[in-house]
Design a protein around this motif. Structure first.
Motif, PDB file in Angstrom:
ATOM      1  N   LEU A  21       0.810  -1.214   0.000  1.00  0.00           N
ATOM      2  CA  LEU A  21       0.000   0.000   0.000  1.00  0.00           C
ATOM      3  C   LEU A  21       0.849   1.272   0.000  1.00  0.00           C
ATOM      4  O   LEU A  21       0.390   2.324  -0.465  1.00  0.00           O
ATOM      5  N   TYR A  22       2.070   1.180   0.516  1.00  0.00           N
ATOM      6  CA  TYR A  22       2.916   2.378   0.580  1.00  0.00           C
ATOM      7  C   TYR A  22       3.219   2.939  -0.813  1.00  0.00           C
ATOM      8  O   TYR A  22       2.972   4.124  -1.069  1.00  0.00           O
ATOM      9  N   ARG A  24       1.581   2.288  -3.519  1.00  0.00           N
ATOM     10  CA  ARG A  24       0.315   2.578  -4.185  1.00  0.00           C
ATOM     11  C   ARG A  24      -0.156   3.993  -3.865  1.00  0.00           C
ATOM     12  O   ARG A  24      -0.673   4.704  -4.742  1.00  0.00           O
ATOM     13  N   TYR A  25       0.012   4.396  -2.599  1.00  0.00           N
ATOM     14  CA  TYR A  25      -0.420   5.736  -2.194  1.00  0.00           C
ATOM     15  C   TYR A  25       0.727   6.756  -2.228  1.00  0.00           C
ATOM     16  O   TYR A  25       0.588   7.871  -1.737  1.00  0.00           O
ATOM     17  N   ARG A  26       1.861   6.343  -2.791  1.00  0.00           N
ATOM     18  CA  ARG A  26       3.034   7.217  -2.939  1.00  0.00           C
ATOM     19  C   ARG A  26       3.497   7.778  -1.596  1.00  0.00           C
ATOM     20  O   ARG A  26       3.849   8.955  -1.476  1.00  0.00           O
ATOM     21  N   VAL A  27       3.471   6.922  -0.598  1.00  0.00           N
ATOM     22  CA  VAL A  27       3.933   7.297   0.732  1.00  0.00           C
ATOM     23  C   VAL A  27       5.428   7.005   0.835  1.00  0.00           C
ATOM     24  O   VAL A  27       5.877   5.904   0.503  1.00  0.00           O
ATOM     25  N   ASN A 419      -1.055  11.515   6.980  1.00  0.00           N
ATOM     26  CA  ASN A 419      -1.112  10.071   6.788  1.00  0.00           C
ATOM     27  C   ASN A 419      -2.314   9.732   5.911  1.00  0.00           C
ATOM     28  O   ASN A 419      -3.292  10.479   5.877  1.00  0.00           O
ATOM     29  N   VAL A 420      -2.229   8.627   5.217  1.00  0.00           N
ATOM     30  CA  VAL A 420      -3.346   8.151   4.387  1.00  0.00           C
ATOM     31  C   VAL A 420      -4.067   7.043   5.139  1.00  0.00           C
ATOM     32  O   VAL A 420      -3.448   6.052   5.541  1.00  0.00           O
ATOM     33  N   TYR A 421      -5.355   7.192   5.376  1.00  0.00           N
ATOM     34  CA  TYR A 421      -6.119   6.144   6.066  1.00  0.00           C
ATOM     35  C   TYR A 421      -6.388   4.996   5.098  1.00  0.00           C
ATOM     36  O   TYR A 421      -6.931   5.196   4.011  1.00  0.00           O
ATOM     37  N   VAL A 422      -5.969   3.778   5.486  1.00  0.00           N
ATOM     38  CA  VAL A 422      -6.165   2.612   4.620  1.00  0.00           C
ATOM     39  C   VAL A 422      -6.997   1.534   5.317  1.00  0.00           C
ATOM     40  O   VAL A 422      -7.065   0.394   4.856  1.00  0.00           O
TER      41      VAL A 422
END
Length: 436
Positions: A21-22, A24-27, A419-422
């Motif tokens: 997921l990191y 994918r969300y460009r974190v 932060n991106v909530y996943v």
């Protein structure tokens, strides 16, 4: 009734984040770019770490440089003659004030640095298994004893910082003598001695030390004084400084960061690694034997089975770590004095074998980092391994003060990343009103 530890273990899957997921969300995990460089999060004039340059988004390796306020640390150290035992005081002044001191300024700074600790409270030892945690408690107790701890002027923050730096050796060696020594001896610093001399004076019951030992301690303090604004403990200092809170809270937080084995605890890991290897293969300089050891370590067959060779490689330095080179030179001189050249030669041979193995196995250019020789240095100086990282913390306090003051002077904007909530969206189930 269920055990809370068992309940938490059952719910571990609820807290797991899928690694895919990191990207994918460009974190940027660890605030690192895809090419391994650090994400730019601020500006500083305090210090700079150079190990590469970016060309069209790619890293080009360079010889390592550590720069304090525009001065190369190599150049600074080379200008300290053999009789100059006050190198760290000049570096600490440079980091905190922004310029090299005049003779009069150095005298004033040295006096403050070595006398403010005498005004520190007398109960230094705390019920804790970690000296670094004891240092945190000591720093926060300084806040409690400060009549105006939240005074926000830069000048007062600076003086509070000097008081913290002055007290750090006292926290370390009061705890050290009380917990680890057979007898307690007086550990207050002596104003007529340099900061490095006081480290040895406070650490040894017989008070004896040589000039070469002082020189090594002085260089260890200098190379550990700061390392850019992006290392974890300094970044923690800057993040917390951006809230406007007091300097005591910021330094205490930095100590908590430095305690982590991925940060300040690395020198201890190197020391333990070499204790193990010397027991396994002896003080050999045979390249074939040492490369076989390195291969087995990479294959997770030796030492802690981590697949790592501690002390080799760095996030920024590739061709060379200037700090390691400075400490290596000092270690060799002290090894000659102490008759420990067999041990030094083993370290040097292992360094070469490890670098060669890394190149052959992984195709990467790696170098010995500062931790490679600092563990050997502390060992020659007779320090117990429990105070390796606390000694690092004493030195790094000067850099933390410099970054704190810079952050407050420039009124840095409150650091608040996103932060991106996943997680999933859920409907309410379970007990909310306390009844079945």
């Amino acid at each position: 009734m269920k055990n809370l530890q068992d309940i938490y273990k059952e719910h571990e899957p609820d807290n797991f984040i899928e690694p895919s997921l990191y990207p994918r969300y460009r974190v940027k995990q660890g605030l690192r770019n895809d090419n391994g460089t650090g994400v730019k999060v601020g500006l500083t004039k305090v210090s700079q770490v150079v190990g590469y340059k970016e060309i069209h988004g790619r890293k080009a390796d360079l010889e390592g440089k550590l720069i304090y306020r525009g001065y190369s640390v190599d150049d600074l150290v080379s200008h300290f003659d053999q009789d100059n035992l006050f190198g760290f005081e000049q570096i600490a002044f440079l980091l905190i004030f922004g310029a090299l001191p005049t003779k009069e300024e150095l005298e004033s700074f040295h006096y403050e640095l070595l006398t403010r600790a005498t005004n520190t409270m007398t109960d230094f030892t705390y019920k804790t298994s970690s000296i670094l945690n004891a240092m945190q408690i000591g720093v926060l107790k300084l806040y409690g004893n400060d009549e105006n701890p939240d005074n926000d002027t830069l000048e007062h923050r600076m003086l509070k910082g000097i008081h913290i730096l002055s007290s750090m050796p006292l926290f370390v060696f009061s705890y050290y003598t009380d917990v680890h020594a057979k007898t307690f001896w007086e550990t207050y610093p002596k104003p007529d001695k340099s900061f490095a001399e006081n480290i040895l004076y406070m650490a040894r019951e017989n008070r004896k030390y040589t000039k070469k030992e002082v020189s090594l301690v002085d260089k260890l303090l200098i190379v550990h004084a700061d390392h850019g604004g992006g290392n974890n403990s300094t970044f923690a200092d800057v993040v917390i400084s951006s809230t406007g809170t007091d300097i005591y809270s910021c330094i205490a937080a930095s100590l908590g960061s430095l305690k982590g084995p991925k940060h300040g605890g690395a020198n201890l890991k190197v020391y333990e690694q070499f204790e193990y290897l010397i027991n396994e293969v002896g003080l050999t300089c045979d390249e074939d034997v040492l490369m076989d050891v390195c291969n087995k370590m990479l294959d997770k067959e030796l030492f802690d089975h981590s697949g790592l060779i501690y002390g080799i490689g760095h996030a920024i330095y590739t061709k060379s770590d200037p700090r390691a080179q400075i400490i290596k030179k000092e270690c060799k001189e002290l090894a000659i004095e102490k008759g420990l050249m067999d041990t030094f030669n083993f370290f040097e041979a292992f360094e070469k074998a490890a670098i060669k193995t890394m190149k052959k196995r992984k195709g990467i250019t790696a170098c010995a980092n500062v931790d490679f020789y600092s563990g050997f240095a502390y060992r020659m100086l007779g320090f117990r391994k429990e105070i390796f990282t606390p000694l690092f913390a004493i030195a790094r306090t000067s850099g933390w003060i410099g970054h704190h003051l810079e952050s407050r002077q420039n009124d840095r904007k409150l650091i608040r990343p996103a932060n991106v909530y996943v997680g999933e969206m859920k409907k309410v189930e379970g007990i909310l009103n306390g009844k079945d």
